[in-house]
Design an enzyme around this catalytic site. Structure first.
Site, PDB file in Angstrom:
ATOM      1  N   PHE A 130      74.855  -7.790  22.002  1.00  0.00           N
ATOM      2  CA  PHE A 130      75.424  -6.451  21.934  1.00  0.00           C
ATOM      3  C   PHE A 130      74.505  -5.416  21.322  1.00  0.00           C
ATOM      4  O   PHE A 130      74.804  -4.244  21.333  1.00  0.00           O
ATOM      5  CB  PHE A 130      76.725  -6.482  21.125  1.00  0.00           C
ATOM      6  CG  PHE A 130      77.721  -7.394  21.740  1.00  0.00           C
ATOM      7  CD1 PHE A 130      78.286  -7.074  22.953  1.00  0.00           C
ATOM      8  CD2 PHE A 130      78.064  -8.571  21.129  1.00  0.00           C
ATOM      9  CE1 PHE A 130      79.189  -7.911  23.549  1.00  0.00           C
ATOM     10  CE2 PHE A 130      78.979  -9.417  21.708  1.00  0.00           C
ATOM     11  CZ  PHE A 130      79.544  -9.092  22.931  1.00  0.00           C
ATOM     12  N   GLY A 131      73.461  -5.847  20.728  1.00  0.00           N
ATOM     13  CA  GLY A 131      72.615  -4.843  20.098  1.00  0.00           C
ATOM     14  C   GLY A 131      71.437  -5.485  19.410  1.00  0.00           C
ATOM     15  O   GLY A 131      71.215  -6.684  19.514  1.00  0.00           O
ATOM     16  N   ASP A 144      82.200 -19.613  16.242  1.00  0.00           N
ATOM     17  CA  ASP A 144      80.932 -19.535  16.977  1.00  0.00           C
ATOM     18  C   ASP A 144      79.815 -20.213  16.187  1.00  0.00           C
ATOM     19  O   ASP A 144      78.745 -19.646  15.989  1.00  0.00           O
ATOM     20  CB  ASP A 144      80.602 -18.061  17.264  1.00  0.00           C
ATOM     21  CG  ASP A 144      79.652 -17.898  18.447  1.00  0.00           C
ATOM     22  OD1 ASP A 144      79.419 -18.899  19.168  1.00  0.00           O
ATOM     23  OD2 ASP A 144      79.144 -16.790  18.648  1.00  0.00           O
ATOM     24  N   ILE A 189      64.270  -7.078  14.070  1.00  0.00           N
ATOM     25  CA  ILE A 189      64.026  -8.507  13.842  1.00  0.00           C
ATOM     26  C   ILE A 189      64.741  -9.401  14.841  1.00  0.00           C
ATOM     27  O   ILE A 189      64.492 -10.592  14.898  1.00  0.00           O
ATOM     28  CB  ILE A 189      64.432  -8.941  12.410  1.00  0.00           C
ATOM     29  CG1 ILE A 189      65.851  -8.451  12.073  1.00  0.00           C
ATOM     30  CG2 ILE A 189      63.414  -8.497  11.395  1.00  0.00           C
ATOM     31  CD1 ILE A 189      66.380  -9.027  10.775  1.00  0.00           C
ATOM     32  N   GLY A 190      65.628  -8.847  15.593  1.00  0.00           N
ATOM     33  CA  GLY A 190      66.305  -9.722  16.546  1.00  0.00           C
ATOM     34  C   GLY A 190      67.133  -8.933  17.521  1.00  0.00           C
ATOM     35  O   GLY A 190      67.397  -7.742  17.342  1.00  0.00           O
ATOM     36  N   GLN A 191      67.510  -9.608  18.555  1.00  0.00           N
ATOM     37  CA  GLN A 191      68.338  -8.976  19.573  1.00  0.00           C
ATOM     38  C   GLN A 191      69.438  -9.939  19.993  1.00  0.00           C
ATOM     39  O   GLN A 191      69.168 -11.091  20.327  1.00  0.00           O
ATOM     40  CB  GLN A 191      67.457  -8.632  20.770  1.00  0.00           C
ATOM     41  CG  GLN A 191      68.207  -7.897  21.848  1.00  0.00           C
ATOM     42  CD  GLN A 191      67.266  -7.340  22.897  1.00  0.00           C
ATOM     43  OE1 GLN A 191      66.219  -6.781  22.588  1.00  0.00           O
ATOM     44  NE2 GLN A 191      67.639  -7.484  24.144  1.00  0.00           N
ATOM     45  N   GLY A 192      70.667  -9.473  19.921  1.00  0.00           N
ATOM     46  CA  GLY A 192      71.778 -10.308  20.367  1.00  0.00           C
ATOM     47  C   GLY A 192      72.351  -9.751  21.645  1.00  0.00           C
ATOM     48  O   GLY A 192      71.738  -8.914  22.305  1.00  0.00           O
TER      49      GLY A 192
HETATM   50  N1  ATP Z   1      71.420 -10.989   8.330  1.00  0.00           N
HETATM   51  C1  ATP Z   1      70.333 -11.292   9.030  1.00  0.00           C
HETATM   52  N2  ATP Z   1      69.189 -11.594   8.412  1.00  0.00           N
HETATM   53  C2  ATP Z   1      68.085 -11.904   9.121  1.00  0.00           C
HETATM   54  N3  ATP Z   1      68.026 -11.944  10.463  1.00  0.00           N
HETATM   55  C3  ATP Z   1      69.140 -11.664  11.138  1.00  0.00           C
HETATM   56  C4  ATP Z   1      70.357 -11.323  10.471  1.00  0.00           C
HETATM   57  N4  ATP Z   1      71.291 -11.108  11.397  1.00  0.00           N
HETATM   58  C5  ATP Z   1      70.707 -11.307  12.594  1.00  0.00           C
HETATM   59  N5  ATP Z   1      69.409 -11.633  12.446  1.00  0.00           N
HETATM   60  C6  ATP Z   1      68.445 -11.899  13.510  1.00  0.00           C
HETATM   61  O1  ATP Z   1      68.803 -11.127  14.634  1.00  0.00           O
HETATM   62  C7  ATP Z   1      69.027 -11.973  15.765  1.00  0.00           C
HETATM   63  C8  ATP Z   1      70.118 -11.383  16.609  1.00  0.00           C
HETATM   64  O2  ATP Z   1      71.326 -11.485  15.898  1.00  0.00           O
HETATM   65  P1  ATP Z   1      72.699 -11.212  16.587  1.00  0.00           P
HETATM   66  O3  ATP Z   1      73.741 -11.618  15.629  1.00  0.00           O
HETATM   67  O4  ATP Z   1      72.723  -9.816  17.107  1.00  0.00           O
HETATM   68  O5  ATP Z   1      72.680 -12.072  17.872  1.00  0.00           O
HETATM   69  P2  ATP Z   1      72.813 -13.620  18.075  1.00  0.00           P
HETATM   70  O6  ATP Z   1      73.764 -14.197  17.082  1.00  0.00           O
HETATM   71  O7  ATP Z   1      71.439 -14.201  18.114  1.00  0.00           O
HETATM   72  O8  ATP Z   1      73.402 -13.653  19.518  1.00  0.00           O
HETATM   73  P3  ATP Z   1      74.903 -13.373  19.929  1.00  0.00           P
HETATM   74  O9  ATP Z   1      75.207 -11.966  19.547  1.00  0.00           O
HETATM   75  O10 ATP Z   1      74.859 -13.551  21.378  1.00  0.00           O
HETATM   76  O11 ATP Z   1      75.730 -14.412  19.218  1.00  0.00           O
HETATM   77  C9  ATP Z   1      69.323 -13.340  15.174  1.00  0.00           C
HETATM   78  O12 ATP Z   1      68.972 -14.342  16.075  1.00  0.00           O
HETATM   79  C10 ATP Z   1      68.440 -13.351  13.942  1.00  0.00           C
HETATM   80  O13 ATP Z   1      67.139 -13.657  14.332  1.00  0.00           O
END
Ligand code: ATP
Length: 446
Positions: A28-29, A138, A23-26
């Protein structure tokens, strides 16, 4: 806060969870929805890759806020698992994704009522965290998750705590400059670092981000922005006349450059903008999320198809065998994740074992600068190409204040040499090393 567990679960995550969808990519993973095979609960799992030497120290040192926060305004962390070199952080799933997802996937900016409703719940979350002596550090739209039930929840502080406190990924811990307060970047002389007021600044920036879809100074690259924030006047809306007096006031008090003069989260609960947000907050958020979910599903489907097509083309060209894209990951049980090769082995629903595919996003060792959708950039020195920085966070070795001080010295020297030097057009690149921790620890944060 009542208790902090400090362990990684001994259970085998492969027995416990089945991957449903990425569902998403940040930075680190990837984050996947997974089903807990014991209780059928849908959870979100963040997969973080790490190197072998990090693995052993992490096992000993990891501190995760596990089942700790019983607060409806904070995403619950259910636990943490280690499989091979992957850390899996299991958390509550929020079906609306982040506010940033909503704005980007549905190409919308929020109305003042929607922002007030969300802000109210974030302020409640901050009251909870700060009263427990925890800083988020953050706050941004990408870290505010929402659900159909009408909740807005702060996410990601647990993860940054792991990253910062354990030394895990020390070379690539990131922050988000556009949202950083002046005192985080450049602590005033004699100060002991920053405190909870830094979150209040980021909250003000997030309010502008929700209203204008981008935080202030987003046109500048994130490296430069760090050197601009402490010197610039506090940001305001591009068009203040579009927003109510209360909203303008809320933003301006959060964005006071003097941290001491900013309100506390508790003070903000009494602000007219937040009081207005409190009325009907859940209903407004629920309506927004319900409208957006189908659009977001469609968006994800389209993206996955596009990625698959791209990968098909790549495969045809490179003859590398099958790939599983980060957003089109095959459903099934995770058997193995190899973070070095970024390959996953998955047991598909028909019982077949499939190998290949990029599963874990990993920029370690790569010479690429990468940026994710929520404004985070990870880079190394050799990668510092201006074209690649149009949003996001930066990563430094050493403390940010040291960097800032050395930059300042460099800048003064330069100015002596050349009076015509223009602050914003300067090339800062030579100043940075790759990697490491942006945040300083707050004395509050013990
Ligand atoms: N608990 C969750 N429920 C639903 N979607 C989520 C959840 N956690 C993360 N996501 C989805 O995954 C995406 C990536 O999350 P992640 O925390 O890895 O990165 P980020 O916060 O977008 O970026 P960064 O790690 O650079 O701060 C988010 O933008 C969101 O769309």
């Amino acid at each position: 806060m009542t208790s902090i567990s400090s362990d990684i679960s001994k259970e085998d995550p492969e027995q416990l969870f089945r991957v449903l969808e990425v569902i998403g990519q940040g930075s680190f993973g990837v984050v996947c929805t997974c089903i807990n095979t014991v209780n059928n609960e849908i959870v979100a799992i963040k997969f973080l890759e790490m190197e072998a030497e990090e693995n052993s120290s992490l096992k000993r040192e990891i501190t995760i806020l596990k089942n700790t926060f019983n607060c409806p305004y904070i995403v619950k962390y259910h636990g943490c698992y280690l499989k091979e070199n992957n850390l899996m952080i299991v958390m509550e799933y929020c079906d609306g994704g982040s506010i940033l997802d909503i704005m980007q996937m549905c190409t919308l900016t929020l109305t003042e009522n929607q922002i007030a409703a969300i802000m109210y719940q974030i302020v409640e979350g901050l009251v909870y965290l700060h009263s427990n002596k925890i800083l988020h550090r953050d706050i941004k739209a990408g870290n505010v998750l929402v659900n159909k039930a009408g909740n807005a929840k702060l996410a990601d502080f647990g993860v940054s705590a792991i990253l910062v406190n354990t030394g895990f990924k020390q070379k690539t811990v990131v922050g988000s400059p556009y949202w950083m307060s002046p005192e985080v970047i450049s602590p005033p002389k004699g100060s002991n670092g920053y405190d909870s007021k830094a979150d209040i600044w980021s909250l003000g920036i997030t309010a502008i981000e929700m209203a204008e879809s981008k935080p202030p100074l987003f046109n500048l690259n994130p490296v430069k922005v760090i050197f601009v924030i402490p010197f610039r006047q506090a940001p305001t809306f591009e068009k203040p006349e579009l927003w109510s007096k209360e909203f303008n006031d809320f933003v301006s008090i959060c964005l006071n450059k003097e941290a001491d003069k900013r309100p506390t989260a508790k003070d903000l609960l009494d602000h007219p903008f937040i009081r207005k947000g409190k009325e009907n907050s859940s209903h407004i958020i629920s309506e927004l999320v319900s409208e957006c979910i189908p659009v977001m599903q469609e968006y994800r489907k389209k993206r996955a198809q596009e990625e698959e097509e791209e990968e098909d083309t790549d495969d045809a060209n490179s003859n590398n065998g099958t790939t599983i894209s980060s957003s089109g990951v095959q459903k099934g049980t995770i058997l193995k994740l190899n973070t070095i090769t970024q390959k996953a082995t998955i047991m598909t629903e028909d019982g077949q074992e499939k190998q290949g595919g990029t599963f874990i996003y990993n920029n370690t060792g790569s010479s690429k600068t990468t940026m994710n959708g929520s404004g985070t950039v990870v880079f190394s020195k050799s990668d510092m190409d201006d074209d690649e920085f149009d949003s996001g966070s930066v990563v430094f070795r050493g403390s940010l204040s040291e960097k800032f001080a050395s930059h300042l010295k460099f800048r003064q020297q330069q100015q002596q040499d050349d009076d015509d030097d223009d602050d914003e057009d300067d090339d800062d690149e030579g100043e940075f090393d790759s990697g490491s921790v942006v945040y300083q620890k707050s004395p509050l944060e013990k």
